[in-house]
Design a protein around this motif. Sequence first.
Motif, PDB file in Angstrom:
ATOM      1  N   ALA A   1      31.859   1.036  17.975  1.00 51.65           N
ATOM      2  CA  ALA A   1      31.822   2.210  19.576  1.00 51.65           C
ATOM      3  C   ALA A   1      31.226   3.107  19.249  1.00 51.65           C
ATOM      4  CB  ALA A   1      33.589   1.980  19.134  1.00 51.65           C
ATOM      5  N   VAL A   2      31.031   3.836  18.064  1.00 51.12           N
ATOM      6  CA  VAL A   2      30.112   5.166  18.022  1.00 51.12           C
ATOM      7  C   VAL A   2      28.581   4.650  17.943  1.00 51.12           C
ATOM      8  CG1 VAL A   2      29.426   6.975  16.074  1.00 51.12           C
ATOM      9  CG2 VAL A   2      32.006   5.920  16.273  1.00 51.12           C
ATOM     10  N   ALA A   3      27.721   3.689  17.012  1.00 49.19           N
ATOM     11  CA  ALA A   3      26.919   3.887  17.859  1.00 49.19           C
ATOM     12  C   ALA A   3      26.677   3.215  19.302  1.00 49.19           C
ATOM     13  CB  ALA A   3      26.391   2.151  16.707  1.00 49.19           C
ATOM     14  N   HIS A   4      27.036   1.974  19.321  1.00 51.11           N
ATOM     15  CA  HIS A   4      26.769   1.836  21.233  1.00 51.11           C
ATOM     16  C   HIS A   4      27.385   3.803  21.673  1.00 51.11           C
ATOM     17  CE1 HIS A   4      26.909  -0.853  24.184  1.00 51.11           C
ATOM     18  NE2 HIS A   4      27.492  -0.076  24.802  1.00 51.11           N
ATOM     19  N   PHE A   5      28.331   3.979  22.210  1.00 52.33           N
ATOM     20  CA  PHE A   5      28.850   5.137  22.500  1.00 52.33           C
ATOM     21  C   PHE A   5      28.053   6.852  22.122  1.00 52.33           C
ATOM     22  CE2 PHE A   5      31.859   2.796  23.745  1.00 52.33           C
ATOM     23  CZ  PHE A   5      31.469   1.907  25.158  1.00 52.33           C
ATOM     24  N   ARG A   6      26.285   6.560  22.515  1.00 51.36           N
ATOM     25  CA  ARG A   6      25.792   7.995  21.890  1.00 51.36           C
ATOM     26  C   ARG A   6      25.646   9.176  23.299  1.00 51.36           C
ATOM     27  NH1 ARG A   6      19.684   5.215  20.127  1.00 51.36           N
ATOM     28  NH2 ARG A   6      20.237   4.342  22.484  1.00 51.36           N
ATOM     29  N   GLY A   7      26.635   9.486  23.367  1.00 49.13           N
ATOM     30  CA  GLY A   7      26.351  10.444  24.869  1.00 49.13           C
ATOM     31  C   GLY A   7      25.028  10.946  24.714  1.00 49.13           C
ATOM     32  N   ASP A   8      25.565  12.461  24.372  1.00 48.68           N
ATOM     33  CA  ASP A   8      23.576  13.453  24.081  1.00 48.68           C
ATOM     34  C   ASP A   8      23.295  13.651  22.648  1.00 48.68           C
ATOM     35  OD1 ASP A   8      26.307  14.602  24.380  1.00 48.68           O
ATOM     36  OD2 ASP A   8      25.552  16.566  25.773  1.00 48.68           O
ATOM     37  N   ARG A   9      24.156  12.971  21.847  1.00 43.86           N
ATOM     38  CA  ARG A   9      24.632  12.980  20.763  1.00 43.86           C
ATOM     39  C   ARG A   9      22.860  13.091  19.816  1.00 43.86           C
ATOM     40  NH1 ARG A   9      28.850   9.855  19.116  1.00 43.86           N
ATOM     41  NH2 ARG A   9      27.399   8.420  18.346  1.00 43.86           N
ATOM     42  N   PRO A  10      21.984  13.951  18.953  1.00 43.61           N
ATOM     43  CA  PRO A  10      21.212  13.719  18.644  1.00 43.61           C
ATOM     44  C   PRO A  10      21.552  12.486  17.497  1.00 43.61           C
ATOM     45  CG  PRO A  10      21.855  15.815  17.568  1.00 43.61           C
ATOM     46  CD  PRO A  10      23.244  15.730  18.957  1.00 43.61           C
ATOM     47  N   GLN A  11      19.624  11.813  17.534  1.00 41.46           N
ATOM     48  CA  GLN A  11      19.461  10.886  16.558  1.00 41.46           C
ATOM     49  C   GLN A  11      20.020  11.108  15.281  1.00 41.46           C
ATOM     50  OE1 GLN A  11      15.802   9.493  15.596  1.00 41.46           O
ATOM     51  NE2 GLN A  11      17.092   7.351  15.754  1.00 41.46           N
ATOM     52  N   LYS A  12      19.424  12.265  14.723  1.00 38.36           N
ATOM     53  CA  LYS A  12      19.944  12.456  13.433  1.00 38.36           C
ATOM     54  C   LYS A  12      21.376  12.977  12.752  1.00 38.36           C
ATOM     55  CE  LYS A  12      15.782  15.458  10.170  1.00 38.36           C
ATOM     56  NZ  LYS A  12      15.968  17.002  10.673  1.00 38.36           N
ATOM     57  N   LEU A  13      22.725  13.226  13.735  1.00 37.27           N
ATOM     58  CA  LEU A  13      23.594  13.209  13.868  1.00 37.27           C
ATOM     59  C   LEU A  13      24.263  11.533  13.139  1.00 37.27           C
ATOM     60  CD1 LEU A  13      26.206  14.938  13.451  1.00 37.27           C
ATOM     61  CD2 LEU A  13      26.514  14.977  16.458  1.00 37.27           C
ATOM     62  N   ASP A  14      23.767  11.199  14.460  1.00 31.81           N
ATOM     63  CA  ASP A  14      24.397   9.588  14.151  1.00 31.81           C
ATOM     64  C   ASP A  14      23.711   9.211  13.109  1.00 31.81           C
ATOM     65  OD1 ASP A  14      25.559   9.755  16.792  1.00 31.81           O
ATOM     66  OD2 ASP A  14      24.473   7.995  17.708  1.00 31.81           O
ATOM     67  N   ALA A  15      22.863   8.910  12.416  1.00 24.50           N
ATOM     68  CA  ALA A  15      22.307   8.279  11.210  1.00 24.50           C
ATOM     69  C   ALA A  15      23.113   8.594  10.381  1.00 24.50           C
ATOM     70  CB  ALA A  15      21.129   8.425  11.676  1.00 24.50           C
ATOM     71  N   ARG A  16      23.833  10.440  10.002  1.00 27.89           N
ATOM     72  CA  ARG A  16      24.309  10.923   9.107  1.00 27.89           C
ATOM     73  C   ARG A  16      25.804  10.416   9.201  1.00 27.89           C
ATOM     74  NH1 ARG A  16      20.898  15.387   9.345  1.00 27.89           N
ATOM     75  NH2 ARG A  16      19.659  15.545   7.540  1.00 27.89           N
ATOM     76  N   VAL A  17      26.414  10.447  10.324  1.00 23.36           N
ATOM     77  CA  VAL A  17      27.797   9.375  10.848  1.00 23.36           C
ATOM     78  C   VAL A  17      27.919   7.991  10.308  1.00 23.36           C
ATOM     79  CG1 VAL A  17      28.872   9.439  12.558  1.00 23.36           C
ATOM     80  CG2 VAL A  17      28.994  11.552  12.877  1.00 23.36           C
ATOM     81  N   LEU A  18      26.891   7.926  10.877  1.00 18.71           N
ATOM     82  CA  LEU A  18      26.782   6.080  10.484  1.00 18.71           C
ATOM     83  C   LEU A  18      26.894   5.472   9.215  1.00 18.71           C
ATOM     84  CD1 LEU A  18      25.014   4.881  13.849  1.00 18.71           C
ATOM     85  CD2 LEU A  18      27.396   4.584  13.713  1.00 18.71           C
ATOM     86  N   SER A  19      25.820   6.438   8.422  1.00 18.28           N
ATOM     87  CA  SER A  19      25.669   6.536   7.117  1.00 18.28           C
ATOM     88  C   SER A  19      26.828   6.200   6.490  1.00 18.28           C
ATOM     89  CB  SER A  19      24.611   7.335   6.817  1.00 18.28           C
ATOM     90  OG  SER A  19      24.796   7.612   5.479  1.00 18.28           O
ATOM     91  N   VAL A  20      27.692   7.398   6.300  1.00 19.53           N
ATOM     92  CA  VAL A  20      28.722   7.611   5.420  1.00 19.53           C
ATOM     93  C   VAL A  20      29.688   6.359   6.657  1.00 19.53           C
ATOM     94  CG1 VAL A  20      30.614   9.278   6.054  1.00 19.53           C
ATOM     95  CG2 VAL A  20      28.874  10.484   6.237  1.00 19.53           C
ATOM     96  N   LEU A  21      29.943   6.152   7.407  1.00 20.26           N
ATOM     97  CA  LEU A  21      30.731   4.961   7.598  1.00 20.26           C
ATOM     98  C   LEU A  21      30.271   3.942   7.324  1.00 20.26           C
ATOM     99  CD1 LEU A  21      31.312   5.709  11.975  1.00 20.26           C
ATOM    100  CD2 LEU A  21      32.897   6.165  10.321  1.00 20.26           C
ATOM    101  N   GLY A  22      28.858   3.667   6.969  1.00 22.89           N
ATOM    102  CA  GLY A  22      28.765   2.621   6.413  1.00 22.89           C
ATOM    103  C   GLY A  22      29.459   2.645   4.981  1.00 22.89           C
ATOM    104  N   MET A  23      29.383   4.171   3.855  1.00 23.19           N
ATOM    105  CA  MET A  23      29.618   4.012   2.441  1.00 23.19           C
ATOM    106  C   MET A  23      31.204   3.207   2.844  1.00 23.19           C
ATOM    107  SD  MET A  23      28.138   8.142   1.523  1.00 23.19           S
ATOM    108  CE  MET A  23      26.713   8.347   2.002  1.00 23.19           C
ATOM    109  N   LEU A  24      32.002   3.881   3.278  1.00 23.47           N
ATOM    110  CA  LEU A  24      33.419   3.731   3.188  1.00 23.47           C
ATOM    111  C   LEU A  24      33.620   2.127   3.495  1.00 23.47           C
ATOM    112  CD1 LEU A  24      34.932   6.530   5.775  1.00 23.47           C
ATOM    113  CD2 LEU A  24      35.005   6.592   3.485  1.00 23.47           C
ATOM    114  N   SER A  25      32.606   1.513   4.645  1.00 26.84           N
ATOM    115  CA  SER A  25      32.723  -0.830   4.663  1.00 26.84           C
ATOM    116  C   SER A  25      32.282  -0.406   3.526  1.00 26.84           C
ATOM    117  CB  SER A  25      32.034  -0.267   5.736  1.00 26.84           C
ATOM    118  OG  SER A  25      31.790  -2.159   5.986  1.00 26.84           O
ATOM    119  N   VAL A  26      31.158  -0.498   2.802  1.00 24.23           N
ATOM    120  CA  VAL A  26      30.921  -0.392   1.019  1.00 24.23           C
ATOM    121  C   VAL A  26      32.256  -0.522   0.309  1.00 24.23           C
ATOM    122  CG1 VAL A  26      29.903  -0.179  -0.755  1.00 24.23           C
ATOM    123  CG2 VAL A  26      28.639  -0.319   1.438  1.00 24.23           C
TER     124      VAL A  26
END
Lengths: 645, 174
Positions: A109-134
């Motif tokens: 959902a975070v990846a999909h609803f990007r709104g007006d967020r900058p790509q860098k912020l998204d990349a870092r947010v998704l990366s942290v979520l990926g770490m938790l998932s690992v």
Amino acid sequence: MIPEIGHFALILALALAACQAVLPMVGAQRNDTTMMSIARSAAYGQFLFIAISFGCLIYAFLHDDFSVLYVASHSQLALPTPYKVSAVWSAHEGSLLMWILILSIWTMAVAHFRGDRPQKLDARVLSVLGMLSVGFLLFALLTSNPFERLIPAALDGGDLNPLLQDPGLAIHPPILYVGYVGFSVAFAFAIAAMISGELDQNWARWTRPWTVIAWSFLTIGIALGSWWAYYELGWGGWWFWDAVENASFMPWLIGTALIHSLAVTESRGLFKSWTLLLAITAFSLSLLGTFLVRSGIIVSVHAFATDPTRGYFILTFLAIVVIGALILYAWRAPALDSSVGFGLLSRETFLLLNNVLLVVATTLVLLGTLAPLIVEMTSGGKISIGAPWFEVAFLVPMIPLVMLLGLGMHTAWRRQNTAPWQKLLRLPAIAAVVVGILLPLLFYGRVGLMLAVGTIAAVWIFFSSLIQPIRSWRRAPGNAGITRSALGMCIAHFGMGLFVLGATIVSAFGIESDRSLSIGESVEVAGLEFELRELRDVTGPNYSAIEGVIEVRRDGEFVTTMRPQKRQYLVQKSWMTEAGIYPRWNKDLFVALGDQLGGGAWSVRIQYKPMIRFIWIGAFVMAMGGLISVTDRRYRRRAIPEPAV
Amino acid sequence: MSRYVLPLIAVLVMIPILILGLQSDPSKLPSQYIGKPAPEFSLQTLQDPSRTLSSADLVGRVSLVNIWGTWCVGCRAEHGFLMTLAEQKKIPIYGINWRDNRQEALQWLEQYGDPYVASGFDQDGRVGIDWGAYGAPETFLINAEGRVVYRFPGPLNASVWEQQFAPLIAGMSQ
């Protein structure tokens, strides 16, 4: 074959999670757009494989595949089909897989609803979520594989714990988990902000809706759990201060503080480091809850089967996540704080008080929950901290919180002049005191100090949260209408008022009475006559039961017939109490069969619970308020499309 | 700097508490019978109602008492290991067939093998309760004087055996 596919899909998901954790983060550091854009695809892919895995487990349950140990332990041929599905998350392995699935849904959902967020912020947010998932995927694969085989297969399963064979419990865990896990998004945003060192009001605007949605689900999830405990455990209470209940309640309290603190950060750019700390704490408490439930460290009606290896794994994971986040916090947060002043009488002050009181409440609950552990270590004795302690301790921060709530809502940012404030609030305040005292007096014939504090607080919240919507509806002069976000806030606060009213009235006027009844005999409780007419044998799909038929009369006039049951589930041979409940909007009658006493008599627990529904309705209204506020226009802002290269 | 470090310190204090909490696992409730003579009982054997298995049979040599039932998945899981143990003939295993159906229990032993020297048939569950069992399977180690030495709740397997039972048995034979 199917279970192996599920297992394999989980391993593939782990590989994708690892990519998602590493590549976008590196990409963001190096300004590499290609690497950052991997985050989104990895999030989608991860969801796909986890969904396949979850689907395989459901398949195994539906097809009674007792060659899978988890299925053999928690299902049975005669189990009704809906419960075969809910049995998937009835114990540790499956509920962990559901946790992972929900995390992947949030990530997607975070990846999909990007709104007006900058790509860098998204990349870092998704990366942290990926770490938790690992972390969680490793937890599942290394210690809690739900697809483990049982060879040779069992002929029939060991059945689902009868306590869990109930529609309320089928939906309570998924909704609760959506809330629990949802705080990981706020956590990821916090980590991303600290890594980049950029935290502005936009950051708060991006973080807030995710947090509020998670909070709303957590609210509904906890309320469902409370409702289930009320009618299924047969005790008739609605909150027991059980360690596992507390484990879900602490993230809720901190989450509540967080959504208020985010409001300050979004509107005024203040409380930044505080908001970060709350975001870290809310998710850490979710993890702590997981640890408490799954490690067997605390004995509780809810605790999953105990296994120390799992305890150590989750504790290590908890330590890495929390200590890592807090080191980052100690290092980066000081630079983020901005010093903008605000008047003593301002909305900032009230929200600060809100936060302090909620944190105090959380600390009290945490201490009460961990105290048995600490005492056991220091003196070797076992103690249990009971509900009476919590009830008193918890009220200390809660009374000022609900009283100040009405004031805070009508206080301006920066500074508030007292004159208009008094003009607006004087009438509602006086009315609240009058109504709050009269209400219990007229309807229940008695009023006391604590009781009046509760009802006055509730009515005060009703009035103060109605002012804004009513003024906007009547188009009062100088009122430009109400935003969705403000409307949501008013509704959520109104729900809080309903909850306070219900909790106050039921604790003051609720009646519980244990009686002995033989057939033909009747007893009087709360002005009602309860007569045991007959006892019948009833057979269900996987249980047999004794059903009491109890007729209720008021002044000789028939009110209702209640049918409490005492069920014996055939496989596990355990007895369950199925209470008879006569629900009305303003009261519940509750009858549970106890044990057979000699001479054909049964012990029967009869309860009269005025306004108990308001507790759950209030929680539901609170959650609705949260969800409405998220639909505010400013949260739907879209990025200006980048020109094609 | 300082106030930003406080949360970290708070967590560093809390984690050892949780670690210690983990080590005192509440599932390892000691049996109240440890060190005491095994609770007295006398049960019909599963195979032959005219014969009995009683606490007197446990005196004389080191033995295991295993509480089981056909309705219990954990028992199914440990059955293979019990068979291995029985084949080694190092220690006699007595079964208490708990809250079960005689026909189904006999069928189970026929199908999966019978590791027990004898199984008592505890239909109403009284004996299991006297032993303080709160679930099945549970396994008790009994010394030659008929006293309870150790209690293990949950399915037995080779690693539990090596780590928890074998050292105790080795200690007793010295």
